[in-house]
Design an enzyme around this catalytic site. Structure first.
Site, PDB file in Angstrom:
ATOM      1  N   GLN A 222      -5.609  13.822  12.689  1.00 16.28           N
ATOM      2  CA  GLN A 222      -4.530  13.235  13.480  1.00 16.28           C
ATOM      3  C   GLN A 222      -5.053  12.159  14.427  1.00 16.28           C
ATOM      4  O   GLN A 222      -4.281  11.579  15.187  1.00 16.28           O
ATOM      5  CB  GLN A 222      -3.787  14.318  14.279  1.00 16.28           C
ATOM      6  N   LYS A 245      -2.672  10.036   5.586  1.00 15.29           N
ATOM      7  CA  LYS A 245      -2.060  10.034   6.919  1.00 15.29           C
ATOM      8  C   LYS A 245      -2.309   8.699   7.641  1.00 15.29           C
ATOM      9  O   LYS A 245      -1.809   8.480   8.726  1.00 15.29           O
ATOM     10  CB  LYS A 245      -2.616  11.186   7.769  1.00 15.29           C
TER      11      LYS A 245
END
Lengths: 427, 124
Positions: A222, A245
């Protein structure tokens, strides 16, 4: 103070362009999927922590590769194979520069971040851990940084310890020196929680781990897509993240590790490309990074990730991080307007670009289903972090996660949608 | 919105047979760990038929409405008949299209009921 600012690269780093505001409208125009309508309404995509959308340049890189260059790498001496190999290894070099690795040899391609974490557990863990050794993790880890260690614990009799999470979603570090002992061989933790959004103090935790001789495995899934990440400056030993991502394709992830550690580790899988020579009596491993890359790799996907890194670098990671922080602060300010909404996690200054929450009136699945009908995509469930949900005594949560193409107007639509959810399910 | 048809929301907000039985013959607890839906189903069996039913637990609107509708429907049915129930039995009751992700929510009450009438042991 902000944790994140303390472990992003120094502002004195001359490679960093000055922070500038994002031109979101231009950026949005470069993502074809954002033109889609869902149930007749414009798509509001707020599920970026699960996977990001792809810009035209990444989609084009994939198409171009298949239309013009497709061949296997490291094998043929023909033109296509040489071109494919150059592009594939070129992408590795781009990623290496992007995370400031010492050299591209330290960048191991994997299928995803889960596989990268598993390489550390299976290769380094099996070669180095013995009964009685401890591995320290945190209660906010994604399942992919818990389960491989649980498998190893059952196999090897190692002990797992966990840094607990406080009510505000930050790590409880008061007793860290009790958890980190001379028997702790590795400390694995996430840079940023995919549920509570907390950005952990990586440098501080790494320093503490190294003091007792433990290695550090950082789950940067993340973080790498959303902020400048400098592997050398962070001083961690392993770092894992996924391509999809960060605007790249699925099927490609990265394990970065210190060269001397990777060199000393046994191969993860056996097969083609990972060997120097094979005889019926045995084999010799190839050198880094191919030692860990058995079989025909995800060539197009690696090249696509290279294009994603180009795109992110051109926009600027500082600018992306700043824009997401502002958007998240705005969401944290507006979401409490919704009746019965409880936000999980810390204040804006301690978190990255996502907000998980619960509603008194509705189950997360119902929240997500009603929002979907309004064209808004969010995640509902436990986000592969069941222990963290158990810690907060909730079965599931809803999560909105942002990226460089999201706008304040989309946050407004989310809030409006949530008012509708409350209205529908209140009685 | 189709998924949240008036009847579904009505069963969610006012679930029928919600609570406990005084002297249940069969009790089965099941959960769907993925979304946290949970159900405890209690059945009172007389002469091989369901004399009464009650359920407790928590979950999304779909799983709760399915439990409520199923409970209304199974009173008076024989155990043999209930053993033959399948996914379609619940889908007919719900009367909505449920996608591949939410289907697990809709089928949790059925799963608990089938396990109870077949006399299966609980996992946990």
């Amino acid at each position: 103070m902000s944790h994140s600012e303390s472990h992003t690269p120094d502002s004195g780093d001359t490679k960093c362009a000055p922070t500038r505001a994002l031109d979101v409208e231009t950026i949005r125009a470069e993502f074809p999927i954002l033109q889609r309508r869902i149930h007749g309404l414009p798509l509001v995509y707020l599920d970026n922590a699960a996977t990001s959308q792809k810009p035209r340049s990444v989609i084009d890189a994939l198409t171009r590769y298949y239309e013009q260059t497709n061949a296997n790498v490291h094998r043929g001496v023909h033109t296509l194979s040489e071109e494919a190999t150059a592009q594939y290894e070129g992408a590795r070099a781009k990623v290496s520069t992007f995370i400031n690795a010492t050299c591209p040899k330290e960048v191991i391609w994997t299928r995803n971040a889960s596989e990268a974490l598993n390489v550390v557990a299976y290769s380094w863990g099996r070669a180095n851990l013995k009964r009685g050794d401890h591995v320290l993790l945190t209660e906010m880890e994604h399942h992919s940084n818990i389960v491989p260690w649980q498998i190893l614990a059952a196999e090897r009799g190692i002990e797992l310890d966990f840094v607990r999470v406080a009510d505000d979603g930050t790590l409880m570090l008061d007793n860290l020196n009790k958890l980190l002992t001379s028997r702790t061989r590795l400390f694995g933790f996430t840079y940023m929680s995919n549920v509570v959004g907390t950005i952990n103090p990586v440098k501080e935790l790494t320093l503490a781990a190294h003091k007792v001789g433990a290695l550090v495995l950082l789950d940067a899934c993340q973080a790498v897509p959303h902020m400048p990440v400098d592997a050398q400056a962070l001083d961690v030993d392993f770092l894992a993240f996924s391509g999809h991502k960060m605007l790249g394709p699925t099927g490609i992830g990265v394990l970065w590790g210190r060269r001397e550690l990777l060199n000393a580790m046994p191969p993860f899988m056996g097969g083609g490309d990972m060997i120097r020579e094979v005889h019926l009596s045995g084999f010799k491993s190839s050198e880094l990074p191919w030692k860990f890359e058995a079989g025909t790799p995800a060539i197009a996907q690696a090249i696509g990730l290279g294009a994603a890194v180009d795109y992110l670098s051109q926009v600027g990671m500082d600018a992306i991080h700043q824009a997401e922080r502002e958007l998240t602060a705005y969401a944290l300010q507006r979401l409490p307007e919704v009746k019965g909404l409880r936000i999980l996690g810390p204040s804006a200054d301690k978190r990255g670009g996502l907000v998980a929450f619960t509603l008194e009136a509705a189950h997360p699945h119902d929240i997500a289903a009603v929002l979907d009908n309004l064209g808004i995509a969010i995640r509902a469930g436990h986000h592969c972090a069941q222990p963290l949900h158990e810690r907060f005594n909730i079965p599931a949560s809803a999560r909105a996660s942002f990226y460089l193409y999201n706008t304040r107007e989309e946050v407004d639509l989310l809030v409006k949608g949530l008012h509708k959810v409350v209205e529908m399910f209140t009685f | 919105m189709d998924l949240y048809a008036e009847e579904i929301l009505d069963h969610y907000k006012h679930p029928r047979h919600f609570g406990h039985l005084d002297d249940p013959s069969l009790v089965y607890h099941d959960r769907n760990p993925l979304c946290g839906d949970e159900i405890t189903l209690e059945l009172k069996i007389e002469d091989g038929k369901v004399a009464d039913v009650a359920f407790t637990g928590h979950g999304c609107a779909i799983s709760r409405a399915a439990a409520s509708m199923m409970s209304e429907e199974i009173v008076g049915k024989s155990l043999d008949e209930l053993k033959g129930w399948d996914k379609e039995s619940i889908m007919d009751l719900l009367g909505i299209e449920v996608g591949p992700v939410r289907i697990k929510c809709a089928l949790l009450p059925l799963k608990a009921m089938k396990a109870a009438v077949w006399g299966l042991a609980e996992d946990e």
